[in-house]
Design a protein around this motif. Structure first.
Motif, PDB file in Angstrom:
ATOM      1  N   ILE A  32      -9.352   4.316 152.307  1.00 53.31           N
ATOM      2  CA  ILE A  32      -9.260   3.364 151.187  1.00 53.31           C
ATOM      3  C   ILE A  32      -8.024   2.491 151.338  1.00 53.31           C
ATOM      4  CG2 ILE A  32      -8.936   3.178 148.696  1.00 53.31           C
ATOM      5  CD1 ILE A  32     -10.601   5.744 148.410  1.00 53.31           C
ATOM      6  N   TYR A  33      -6.885   3.107 151.665  1.00 58.37           N
ATOM      7  CA  TYR A  33      -5.646   2.346 151.864  1.00 58.37           C
ATOM      8  C   TYR A  33      -5.824   1.273 152.935  1.00 58.37           C
ATOM      9  CZ  TYR A  33      -2.387   5.204 149.091  1.00 58.37           C
ATOM     10  OH  TYR A  33      -1.709   5.808 148.072  1.00 58.37           O
ATOM     11  N   SER A  34      -6.586   1.608 153.988  1.00 61.50           N
ATOM     12  CA  SER A  34      -6.703   0.690 155.120  1.00 61.50           C
ATOM     13  C   SER A  34      -7.416  -0.600 154.764  1.00 61.50           C
ATOM     14  CB  SER A  34      -7.427   1.381 156.277  1.00 61.50           C
ATOM     15  OG  SER A  34      -8.795   1.610 155.968  1.00 61.50           O
ATOM     16  N   PHE A  35      -8.181  -0.606 153.658  1.00 55.96           N
ATOM     17  CA  PHE A  35      -8.889  -1.817 153.244  1.00 55.96           C
ATOM     18  C   PHE A  35      -8.195  -2.538 152.100  1.00 55.96           C
ATOM     19  CE2 PHE A  35     -12.353   0.493 155.355  1.00 55.96           C
ATOM     20  CZ  PHE A  35     -12.846  -0.515 156.174  1.00 55.96           C
ATOM     21  N   GLU A  36      -7.115  -1.961 151.564  1.00 51.04           N
ATOM     22  CA  GLU A  36      -6.392  -2.601 150.467  1.00 51.04           C
ATOM     23  C   GLU A  36      -5.326  -3.539 151.050  1.00 51.04           C
ATOM     24  OE1 GLU A  36      -6.857   0.976 147.147  1.00 51.04           O
ATOM     25  OE2 GLU A  36      -4.938   0.671 148.172  1.00 51.04           O
ATOM     26  N   ASN A  53      -6.016  -5.866 157.224  1.00 43.61           N
ATOM     27  CA  ASN A  53      -5.083  -4.888 157.795  1.00 43.61           C
ATOM     28  C   ASN A  53      -5.463  -4.547 159.235  1.00 43.61           C
ATOM     29  OD1 ASN A  53      -3.646  -4.660 155.343  1.00 43.61           O
ATOM     30  ND2 ASN A  53      -5.151  -3.195 154.574  1.00 43.61           N
ATOM     31  N   TYR A  54      -6.754  -4.401 159.485  1.00 45.38           N
ATOM     32  CA  TYR A  54      -7.212  -4.104 160.854  1.00 45.38           C
ATOM     33  C   TYR A  54      -6.954  -5.290 161.777  1.00 45.38           C
ATOM     34  CZ  TYR A  54      -9.559   0.020 159.004  1.00 45.38           C
ATOM     35  OH  TYR A  54      -9.826   1.228 158.423  1.00 45.38           O
ATOM     36  N   SER A  55      -7.178  -6.495 161.268  1.00 45.21           N
ATOM     37  CA  SER A  55      -6.921  -7.689 162.074  1.00 45.21           C
ATOM     38  C   SER A  55      -5.447  -7.809 162.424  1.00 45.21           C
ATOM     39  CB  SER A  55      -7.380  -8.935 161.311  1.00 45.21           C
ATOM     40  OG  SER A  55      -7.079 -10.107 162.040  1.00 45.21           O
ATOM     41  N   TYR A  56      -4.590  -7.522 161.435  1.00 45.39           N
ATOM     42  CA  TYR A  56      -3.150  -7.589 161.691  1.00 45.39           C
ATOM     43  C   TYR A  56      -2.724  -6.568 162.742  1.00 45.39           C
ATOM     44  CZ  TYR A  56       1.874  -7.213 160.945  1.00 45.39           C
ATOM     45  OH  TYR A  56       3.233  -7.178 161.141  1.00 45.39           O
ATOM     46  N   VAL A  57      -3.199  -5.334 162.587  1.00 46.59           N
ATOM     47  CA  VAL A  57      -2.817  -4.269 163.522  1.00 46.59           C
ATOM     48  C   VAL A  57      -3.300  -4.589 164.931  1.00 46.59           C
ATOM     49  CG1 VAL A  57      -3.228  -1.850 164.121  1.00 46.59           C
ATOM     50  CG2 VAL A  57      -2.651  -2.470 161.772  1.00 46.59           C
TER      51      VAL A  57
END
Length: 296
Positions: A32-36, A53-57
């Motif tokens: 859940i945190y990973s999509f906030e 967040n995934y795009s940034y990482v």
């Protein structure tokens, strides 16, 4: 549901509660945190939900460097440590005098503190203003140049990290494989010798198939352990692994949470989920490849 099934579930209930509280719930929470997006830990607020967040990482050079280091570490240490452990275990199983002593000697690194072993490796490999280190001294004896394995070129630092990791994980693998070799029925070997079978053929036709479940177990746990590597790198290169260019994925997650650039639980959660997906994929591939049993 009969009484036997009810009792079985009752016995399993404490374990299920612990798994749910310390494994399933944290995993769901991290997901859940990973999509906030833009999550603020202090105010417990965020400004959107999505895949930013995934795009940034995945575009963060520090994460890409950590991913590269982790993949290299996994590709080198898992097969090498497993192969060396199998070779040493086979040798230990074929000797009788002082076998217990040799097994104890090989197992000592496993019960030694990881950071203590890291300090020893620093003494061996690091160049300082007072000494070039024991390894460089040996290189000079053979006419080779001195190399700073701790603060020098990338390949030298990766060599030390892989060497250190193999040194740390191999004792456990030797212990497991030695026990597996001891459990093989000696009647198989006797029958093979009666037929005049060579030692090489005995090893590949009898020994390896019989201990293959243990090999699969060691390979899978080896992959998981190598992907979770962090303390090994800290023991050698200190806590600022980004500056040394030797960070791992777990180290990146820690830095995003608690490091100097920390305070970003959403980015850390996204990186943790990516690590989970990589480990799960490789584990499933290993299980599929090794699905066939020796008796098949």
């Amino acid at each position: 549901m009969n009484n036997g099934s009810k009792k079985a579930w009752l016995y399993l209930l404490p374990a299920l509660i612990l798994l749910g509280a310390f494994l399933v719930y944290p995993l769901i929470d991290v997901l859940i945190y990973s999509f906030e997006e833009g999550y603020n830990f202090a105010s417990q607020t965020y400004w959107g939900i999505g895949g930013y967040n995934y795009s940034y990482v995945l575009h963060d050079p520090y994460f890409l460097q950590a991913l590269k280091n982790t993949l290299i570490l996994v590709a080198i240490t898992v097969p090498l440590s497993t192969g060396l452990a199998l070779l040493i275990s086979t040798g230990l199983s074929s000797i009788r005098p002082l076998r217990q002593l040799y097994q104890t000697v090989y197992f000592l690194p496993y019960v030694t503190n990881t950071l203590a072993v890291g300090l020893v490796f620093m003494v061996l490999f690091q160049k300082t203003e007072y000494t070039d280190g024991l390894v460089n001294l040996m290189l000079q004896w053979f006419g080779g140049p001195t190399i700073d394995f701790i603060d020098g070129p990338y390949w030298a630092k990766m060599f030390v990290l892989c060497f250190y990791t193999i040194w740390v994980v191999m004792p456990f693998k030797i212990l497991v494989l030695t026990s597996a070799l001891a459990s093989v029925n000696p009647d198989y070997y006797k029958a093979a010798r009666v037929d005049g079978t060579s030692r090489t053929r005995i090893f590949f036709r009898i020994t390896l198939p019989m201990i293959s479940p243990m090999l699969v177990y060691l390979v899978i746990t080896g992959f998981i352990g190598a992907f979770k590597a962090y303390s090994d790198a800290v023991a050698l290169f200190g806590t600022d692994l980004n500056a040394a260019g030797m960070n791992t994925i777990v180290g990146y997650v820690y830095d995003m949470l608690y490091g100097d650039s920390g305070g970003y639980p959403s980015y850390a959660s996204a990186a943790a989920i990516l690590l989970f997906a990589i480990v799960l994929t490789i584990t499933c591939i290993n299980l599929l490849v090794s699905r066939r049993r020796p008796e098949d």
